[in-house]
Design an enzyme around this catalytic site. Structure first.
Site, PDB file in Angstrom:
ATOM      1  N   LYS A  22       0.700  -1.464  -0.020  1.00 40.95           N
ATOM      2  CA  LYS A  22       0.059   0.173  -0.024  1.00 40.95           C
ATOM      3  C   LYS A  22       1.045   1.269  -0.078  1.00 40.95           C
ATOM      4  O   LYS A  22       0.523   2.169  -0.858  1.00 40.95           O
ATOM      5  CB  LYS A  22      -0.786  -0.088   1.231  1.00 40.95           C
ATOM      6  CG  LYS A  22      -2.034   1.101   1.246  1.00 40.95           C
ATOM      7  CD  LYS A  22      -3.133   0.778   2.027  1.00 40.95           C
ATOM      8  CE  LYS A  22      -3.023   0.734   3.659  1.00 40.95           C
ATOM      9  NZ  LYS A  22      -2.936   2.170   3.960  1.00 40.95           N
ATOM     10  N   SER A 173       7.676   9.139  11.761  1.00 42.55           N
ATOM     11  CA  SER A 173       6.525   9.051  10.996  1.00 42.55           C
ATOM     12  C   SER A 173       7.057   9.100   9.501  1.00 42.55           C
ATOM     13  O   SER A 173       7.602  10.323   9.000  1.00 42.55           O
ATOM     14  CB  SER A 173       5.315  10.145  11.474  1.00 42.55           C
ATOM     15  OG  SER A 173       4.744  10.475  10.067  1.00 42.55           O
ATOM     16  N   ASP A 321       1.962  -0.845  11.782  1.00 46.61           N
ATOM     17  CA  ASP A 321       0.885  -1.243  11.180  1.00 46.61           C
ATOM     18  C   ASP A 321       0.458  -2.905  11.462  1.00 46.61           C
ATOM     19  O   ASP A 321      -0.757  -3.370  11.254  1.00 46.61           O
ATOM     20  CB  ASP A 321       0.710  -1.162   9.698  1.00 46.61           C
ATOM     21  CG  ASP A 321       0.472   0.233   9.274  1.00 46.61           C
ATOM     22  OD1 ASP A 321       0.400   1.033  10.133  1.00 46.61           O
ATOM     23  OD2 ASP A 321       0.906   0.687   8.157  1.00 46.61           O
ATOM     24  N   ARG A 352      -6.234   2.596  17.724  1.00 44.37           N
ATOM     25  CA  ARG A 352      -6.004   1.017  17.551  1.00 44.37           C
ATOM     26  C   ARG A 352      -5.832   0.146  18.968  1.00 44.37           C
ATOM     27  O   ARG A 352      -5.899  -0.935  19.165  1.00 44.37           O
ATOM     28  CB  ARG A 352      -5.125   0.798  16.473  1.00 44.37           C
ATOM     29  CG  ARG A 352      -5.657   0.699  15.016  1.00 44.37           C
ATOM     30  CD  ARG A 352      -4.519   0.271  14.108  1.00 44.37           C
ATOM     31  NE  ARG A 352      -5.198   0.245  12.749  1.00 44.37           N
ATOM     32  CZ  ARG A 352      -4.422   0.470  11.655  1.00 44.37           C
ATOM     33  NH1 ARG A 352      -3.241   0.726  11.609  1.00 44.37           N
ATOM     34  NH2 ARG A 352      -5.207   0.947  10.585  1.00 44.37           N
TER      35      ARG A 352
HETATM   36  C1  S3P Z   1       2.740   5.055   6.291  1.00 45.40           C
HETATM   37  C2  S3P Z   1       3.375   5.470   7.301  1.00 45.40           C
HETATM   38  C3  S3P Z   1       2.917   4.868   8.734  1.00 45.40           C
HETATM   39  C4  S3P Z   1       1.865   3.917   8.559  1.00 45.40           C
HETATM   40  C5  S3P Z   1       0.865   4.009   7.460  1.00 45.40           C
HETATM   41  C6  S3P Z   1       1.600   4.184   5.994  1.00 45.40           C
HETATM   42  C7  S3P Z   1       3.293   5.520   4.989  1.00 45.40           C
HETATM   43  O1  S3P Z   1       1.918   6.209   9.269  1.00 45.40           O
HETATM   44  O2  S3P Z   1       1.135   3.626   9.777  1.00 45.40           O
HETATM   45  O3  S3P Z   1      -0.226   3.124   7.388  1.00 45.40           O
HETATM   46  O4  S3P Z   1       2.694   4.754   3.795  1.00 45.40           O
HETATM   47  O5  S3P Z   1       4.031   6.431   5.119  1.00 45.40           O
HETATM   48  P1  S3P Z   1       2.771   7.169  10.139  1.00 45.40           P
HETATM   49  O6  S3P Z   1       3.737   8.012   9.087  1.00 45.40           O
HETATM   50  O7  S3P Z   1       1.845   8.069  10.745  1.00 45.40           O
HETATM   51  O8  S3P Z   1       3.872   6.529  11.357  1.00 45.40           O
END
Ligand code: S3P
Length: 439
Positions: A22, A173, A321, A352
């Site tokens: 994803k 993040s 995740d 969650r």
């Molecule tokens: C993601 C980063 C994560 C993850 C999200 C997808 C991404 O979030 O939990 O499902 O694709 O960069 P955070 O950046 O908020 O940790």
């Protein structure tokens, strides 16, 4: 498919190809749109979240061809890139549905565009904090307004000339890091991001694959203004976060032997594998190839007796995740498990920690909620019962797997949200388990 019930199955066996990643599918859609030339991505994830990203770029004049099934019966996406300066002002508000990744990364790109855009999302997305991205983007020169001083969607962003910044993320993040780096493609001078713990690095790897001037200097990721990005062709690695449900299912269901192929094994994403191994999981992991700078390979999973684990703050970004499904494994492991430093889970598609603890308690797990995680004492079998998905796809899928080790089955209400990330989830689960969940 609003409610689904999973009952015990006799085994999880066979070969499994997880759907496309994803995070990578979102980024490919965006970078392909901004590139020069036509990009082609096979094994693309055609789930609601990524289709939302595609629609947002369609609204800005980008042409896509989504082939629902290629010769290998997997979707592929072709993008006619418009170049870094080629996006058109959208003539309507962009509705990004449930996807935090789309909203945060798109804000980074829009920060550098000479037009105004309006972004919104579903009720969950409107509650998710955006200040973490709007703050650095405003420092770079973007004008962003929205509720609570730009913290919550609906948001209006007016992009324009940007200046590079050196940004120190307070939280690990990848979405924040990515938003700042994508804005950095349009900014004068250098833009860099430093994080407390390294988060998933797909943006850095893919920017390099598209030919952008990006480098890592120690713990810092640095990008410079890009003249252009070059179109690429890649096969999207399978999503380890989707495969995680099948990994835990095969570990928990007796007599299982599952071979997962083509799965992404990016080192910043594999914390779950390390934790499961520390719990006694029989997992054989092999990197077999690379696509767009992303390693992928195989995981063989056999039924294992698990013991409790401890997940600490430094590990959280590498399995953020996967924590919901890891909690199911912990609920059925011998002894105590402790998950701490995971308060970021509270600002995902739902809270969650709360959704998982509430459901686990309802089906007979011994679990206690704490502010930054939970503490569990494993049981041999769950009683079962009804839980709510809280309209969160990963909560829904986790509890269906819990049903495989329950006395009475687990009924998940609000299971339609699984479409967000994994439209073929029940079909794949039935194929490998001999189960009969509605597809
Ligand atoms: C993601 C980063 C994560 C993850 C999200 C997808 C991404 O979030 O939990 O499902 O694709 O960069 P955070 O950046 O908020 O940790």
């Amino acid at each position: 498919m609003n409610s689904l019930t999973a009952y015990p199955v006799s085994r999880i066996c066979g070969e499994y190809l997880p759907p496309g990643d994803k995070s990578i599918s979102h980024r490919l859609t965006m970078l392909g749109a901004l590139a020069q030339g036509t990009s082609h991505f096979t094994h693309f994830l055609n789930a609601d979240d990524c289709l939302g990203t595609m629609k947002a770029f369609q609204a800005m004049g980008v042409r896509f061809r989504l082939n629902e099934q290629d010769e290998n019966e997997r979707p592929s996406l072709t993008v006619d890139g418009v170049g870094l300066q080629g996006l058109k002002p959208p003539s309507y508000e962009l509705d990004l549905g449930n996807s935090g990744t789309t909203m945060r990364l798109l804000l980074g790109i829009l920060a550098g565009q000479p037009f105004e855009a309006h972004l919104t999302g579903d009720n969950s997305l409107k509650k998710r904090p955006m200040r973490r991205v709007t703050e650095p983007l405003k420092k770079m020169g973007a004008r962003i307004t929205g509720r609570d001083n730009g913290n919550f969607a609906p948001l209006t962003i007016q992009g324009g000339p940007l200046t590079g910044i050196s940004w120190e993320n307070q939280i690990a993040s990848a979405q924040v890091k990515s938003a700042v780096l994508l804005a950095g493609l349009y900014a004068d001078g250098e833009t860099s991001v430093l994080e407390p713990v390294v988060s998933r690095d797909h943006t850095e790897r893919l920017l390099a694959a598209f030919g952008a001037p990006v480098k890592r200097i120690g713990a810092r990721v640095v990008v410079e203004r890009a003249n252009q990005l070059q179109a690429i062709r890649i096969r999207v690695p399978g999503d380890l976060s989707s495969a995680a449900f099948f990994i835990v299912a095969a570990l928990l269901v007796p007599q299982s032997d599952l071979l997962i192929r083509g799965v992404g094994l990016n080192p910043t994403r594999i914390g779950m594998i390390d934790v499961l191994k520390s719990m006694g999981a029989n997992l054989e992991v092999k990197v077999t190839e690379e696509q767009g700078g992303e390693p992928l390979g195989e995981i063989r999973v056999r039924t294992s007796r698990l013991r409790g684990c401890k997940v600490t703050r430094d590990l959280v970004p590498s399995l953020i995740d996967e924590l919901p499904i890891l909690m199911i494994a912990c609920a059925l492991a011998d002894g105590e498990s402790v998950i701490q430093g995971a308060e970021e889970l509270r600002v995902k598609e739902t809270d969650r920690i709360h959704s998982m603890v509430t459901g686990l308690y309802a089906i007979g797990a011994r679990v206690k909620e704490v502010s930054d995680g939970c503490v569990m004492e494993g049981v041999r079998e769950l009683k079962g019962g009804t839980v709510s998905s809280f309209e969160d796809h990963r909560t829904a899928m986790s509890f269906l797997i819990a049903g495989f080790r329950s006395k009475e089955g687990v009924r998940v209400s609000g299971a339609g949200c699984i479409q967000t990330s994994y439209p073929g989830f029940t079909r794949d689960l039935n194929l490998l388990s001999g189960g009969t969940l509605p597809v």
